[in-house]
Design a protein around this motif. Structure first.
Motif, PDB file in Angstrom:
ATOM      1  N   ARG A   1      47.047  41.810  53.829  1.00 39.24           N
ATOM      2  CA  ARG A   1      46.636  42.936  52.871  1.00 39.24           C
ATOM      3  C   ARG A   1      45.361  43.791  52.692  1.00 39.24           C
ATOM      4  N   TYR A   2      44.983  44.461  52.093  1.00 36.17           N
ATOM      5  CA  TYR A   2      44.253  45.394  51.818  1.00 36.17           C
ATOM      6  C   TYR A   2      43.343  45.252  53.086  1.00 36.17           C
TER       7      TYR A   2
ATOM      8  N   LEU B   1      39.694  46.670  52.023  1.00 34.38           N
ATOM      9  CA  LEU B   1      38.878  46.612  50.698  1.00 34.38           C
ATOM     10  C   LEU B   1      37.499  45.910  51.411  1.00 34.38           C
TER      11      LEU B   1
ATOM     12  N   PHE C   1      39.479  42.962  42.289  1.00 34.77           N
ATOM     13  CA  PHE C   1      40.222  43.289  42.922  1.00 34.77           C
ATOM     14  C   PHE C   1      41.762  43.151  42.864  1.00 34.77           C
ATOM     15  N   ALA C   2      41.962  41.450  43.594  1.00 31.56           N
ATOM     16  CA  ALA C   2      43.119  41.035  43.941  1.00 31.56           C
ATOM     17  C   ALA C   2      43.844  40.279  42.913  1.00 31.56           C
ATOM     18  N   LYS C   3      42.967  40.226  41.332  1.00 30.24           N
ATOM     19  CA  LYS C   3      43.700  39.799  40.714  1.00 30.24           C
ATOM     20  C   LYS C   3      44.632  40.907  39.979  1.00 30.24           C
ATOM     21  N   ILE C   4      43.556  42.259  39.971  1.00 27.00           N
ATOM     22  CA  ILE C   4      44.055  43.428  39.464  1.00 27.00           C
ATOM     23  C   ILE C   4      45.212  44.003  40.115  1.00 27.00           C
ATOM     24  N   VAL C   5      45.423  43.541  41.694  1.00 29.89           N
ATOM     25  CA  VAL C   5      46.611  44.323  42.268  1.00 29.89           C
ATOM     26  C   VAL C   5      47.820  43.146  42.696  1.00 29.89           C
ATOM     27  N   LYS C   6      47.161  42.342  41.710  1.00 24.35           N
ATOM     28  CA  LYS C   6      48.429  41.766  41.404  1.00 24.35           C
ATOM     29  C   LYS C   6      48.747  41.107  43.090  1.00 24.35           C
ATOM     30  N   TYR C   7      47.500  40.234  43.980  1.00 24.59           N
ATOM     31  CA  TYR C   7      47.229  40.167  45.563  1.00 24.59           C
ATOM     32  C   TYR C   7      48.547  39.525  46.215  1.00 24.59           C
TER      33      TYR C   7
END
Length: 754
Positions: A230-231, A234, A355-361
């Motif tokens: 995903r993403y 990035l 980024f992963a933490k903010i978007v709840k990867y």
């Protein structure tokens, strides 16, 4: 005591948004620093000015080789009164501009012999031109090649600020544009300064286009090959941030941009994208069976150190380049690559987990370790293409690991052949090949050459107690004639003696009074072109258009002449000028190309042995040695040349390839530490990390492909070579490393896992 990586992981997990804010703040500061960067051309970018050849060339250019602009004025007849009057008015307008030393053209020579006024009848003009041709010979021919073309020389003041170059050229261009030339008269600007300004513009255009194209191609590559996570875009964002940070460091530390440094950015994009892919791939792998916080912790504490080792090894390759480089711009290339990979590494390690933490990867699929992707009943997914590719790589690596000797023998033989052929690859440092051949200044320079013949010269710089002394002048005259008679490649020789003899019926006067009288009667611009004060002078040898090897041989032979042609007491002579500079660069590249590569390999080997504390840790270096040989083979086979850019090939090969091979060895060691046997560890290591390396490598190839679209031949050549090198690096990592690990394992110290 916690390791730095544990501290970083903890801070990111506890203070995610604060870390994000700090990252944004640093990037804004970097943008400010980036605005302070500037493009640099000139001698200082080619030669180290603290070395004899460089310091002499700088001194020569300051005294005799002032930058100039030349106006090519063309028409049916440029000797008519109305054209000459127009040229005189244009000269007056241009001479009022700042930093213009003088403006010299046909009107000035005519006024010199006609009482200070331009004759207004064609018959008088023709008579005076005939007289000038008789009195000044070659000099008048250089200003008036034919009645359809005349040249106006505009030398600049020495020591003018480089920041004013563009304004000087623009002001002259404006003066020409607002003038009113007679019908049928065209004016073209050329010369060293016009060329330098357009070269800067070309570098700026190339840099912008290359970075933009590289990023676009990265996006395409990520869309095609990184779709199993995903993403997928990035890593592109991470690299973009790394490039901004690199530009910021350059601006804040005063590192300037040159033609070679421009090519560092696609290199950084290619290497930087790998760091981002490695961190995201590891995080994506971990988050499939653990929480985001734990995945961040494992990713940073596990991948952080292993990628750091690869980054240090990459940096050591560029350290060798920076320390042993034969040219400042090559040294700067190495320095920028070091700065850039550090910036990209830090951006990847911090931005990916933040980024992963903010978007709840959330991962796309469930991952089942070494067996590929599962197909959960709730979503009905089939095993992914990349999962199948993982399995294929694992089986392929296992076969190689079980039969390493034939693979290594074949590839080593190819490398040995390549190393032998590498010495036959031509080294070309011609400045013309660094720019777009359709660049207007390049076209006009070619036009000037086509009319006047080769403009190449070899300059002998003369230092003497007294240049006006008869014995000194006689020596200069004799030596010039000797060199001209011995070397058939030389087409002419000019010095102050040439014009003294021309003014005295072809004979050098022996008595001091006659000599002094003739000296005072010579036009000031002629004297200034060949003499400085009473102690310095130059002898200019013109020559045919020669190939690089022919020029190199000619200069070497002419330098040999100085070793035995007895100097007049108090005299010293040395060759200088652009051609000497480029030949010195060729010799420098030839002398340092291999030492830079081997020094880099030695540094990496020492580093690996120090980190792993055993000799078998040099395994990643073995494929790199092979790749160096393969590079020589492919360059010779394709007829490619070494240039200022491809001189960095060995160090760049070390940089790209060591990263891949070290990451594979790191994962192999991790699997061995878990208790897996040799073959299982190799298979799992290639299978686990093979996809990330392949995606990274192919994405790097896409990025380097941007270089092929450059308008600069030297960058196109560099692009082709680097694309091939990255391909070889993938082969070295995926094909050679399993075989090397398999062979080296028999020397594995007892007591280690496995």
């Amino acid at each position: 005591m916690k390791s730095p990586y544990e501290l970083i992981a903890g801070i990111i997990n506890r203070h995610t948004f604060i870390v994000a804010g700090v990252v944004v703040g640093i990037l804004l500061l970097a943008l400010y620093g980036a605005s302070m960067t500037s493009i640099e051309t000139g001698t200082e970018t080619y030669l180290f000015t603290d070395r004899p050849v460089g310091s002499l060339l700088v001194h020569y250019e300051e005294i005799f080789g002032a930058d100039s602009i030349i106006l090519i004025i063309e028409g049916d007849d440029v000797t008519t009164p109305d054209v000459l009057n127009y040229i005189e008015e244009l000269e007056e307008d241009i001479s009022d501009e700042r930093y213009i030393s003088s403006v010299t053209g046909l009107p000035d020579l005519l006024k010199l012999v006609s009482g200070g006024e331009i004759p207004q009848s064609q018959a008088e003009i023709n008579n005076y031109i005939d007289y000038l041709s008789y009195s000044y010979g070659d000099y008048i021919d250089s200003i008036l090649p034919s009645k359809m073309m005349t040249l106006v020389s505009i030398p600049l003041e020495t020591g003018y600020p480089e920041s004013s170059e563009e304004n000087i050229v623009n002001n002259i261009h404006t003066a020409i544009r607002i003038s009113s030339p007679p019908p049928g008269i065209s004016i073209t600007e050329t010369g060293t300064l016009a060329f330098a300004v357009e070269m800067k513009e070309d570098i700026q255009k190339n840099m912008t286009n290359l970075i933009t194209l590289a990023m676009i191609l990265m996006v395409v590559a990520m869309a095609l090959m990184f779709g199993h996570v995903r993403y997928r875009m990035l890593p592109v964002l991470v690299v973009f941030c790394g490039i901004i940070l690199t530009f910021g460091v350059m601006g804040l530390t005063g590192i300037q941009i040159s033609m070679v440094v421009v090519a560092a950015f696609p290199v950084l994009i290619g290497i930087g994208i790998d760091y981002a892919i490695q961190f995201q791939s590891r995080f994506d792998e971990e988050v499939r069976h653990s929480s985001i916080q734990k995945a961040i912790w494992i990713t940073i504490t596990s991948s952080g150190p292993s990628i750091l080792k690869a980054m240090i090894a990459t940096a050591l390759g560029f350290v060798a380049l920076s320390l042993l480089a034969p040219s400042p711009m090559i040294s700067d290339f190495g320095t920028i690559c070091i700065v850039g990979i550090v910036c990209c590494y830090l951006c990847a390690m911090i931005i990916v987990p933040v980024f992963a933490k903010i978007v709840k990867y959330r991962p796309k699929y469930d991952y089942n370790g070494a067996d590929g992707f599962d197909s959960p009943a709730q979503n009905g997914n089939k095993i992914s293409i990349m999962g199948k590719y993982d399995n294929l790589l694992g089986r392929f690596a296992l076969k190689i690991a079980k039969n390493p000797v034939p693979v290594l023998l074949i590839l080593i033989m190819l490398a040995i052949i390549g190393i032998q052929l590498d010495s036959k690859v031509i080294i070309d440092t011609d400045e013309d090949m660094m720019v777009d051949q359709d660049m207007p200044a390049m076209v006009s320079m070619n036009k000037l050459t086509s009319v006047m013949g080769s403009t190449n010269t070899i300059t002998a710089y003369v230092k003497a107690d007294s240049i006006k002394d008869y014995n000194t002048l006689k020596y200069m005259d004799n030596f010039g004639e000797y060199a001209l008679s011995k070397h058939t490649e030389l087409t002419g020789v000019k010095s102050i003696v040439t014009y003294i003899k021309q003014y005295n019926g072809g004979v050098l006067p022996e008595d001091k009074e006659t000599l002094e009288k003739i000296w005072k009667s010579l036009p000031g611009n002629i004297v200034d072109s060949y003499v400085n004060g009473n102690t310095e002078a130059v002898i200019e040898f013109s020559l045919e258009d020669l190939t690089i090897p022919e020029t190199q041989k000619l200069i070497s032979n002419m330098e040999d002449d100085l070793d035995w042609y007895v100097l007049h007491p108090g005299m010293d002579i040395a060759y200088t000028g652009k051609l000497v500079m480029f030949v010195d660069l060729i010799n420098g590249i030839s002398d340092t190309k291999n030492p830079m590569t081997y020094f880099g390999l030695i540094l990496i080997s020492i580093f690996l042995i120090a980190v792993y504390r055993r000799f078998t840790a040099i395994s990643p270096v073995i494929p790199i040695l092979m790749i160096v040989g393969w590079n020589g083979l492919i360059m010779y086979s394709l007829g490619l040349n070494y240039s200022l850019l491809t001189a960095t090939l060995g160090a760049m090969t070390i940089g790209v390839a060591s990263e891949y091979t070290i990451l594979i060895m790191e994962r192999y060691e991790e699997e061995r530490d878990k208790g897996n046997d040799l073959y299982s560890a190799i298979q799992t290591a290639i299978q686990k990390i093979g996809t990330a390396i392949t995606v990274s490598g192919m994405t790097t190839v896409f990025g380097f492909s941007a270089l092929l679209l450059s308008t600069s031949p030297i960058i196109q050549n560099f692009g082709l070579v680097t694309v091939i090198t990255v391909g070889f690096s993938l082969i070295g990592a995926i094909v050679v490393m399993p075989a090397v690990i398999s062979v080296m394992d028999r020397f594995r110290p007892e007591g280690l896992p496995g």
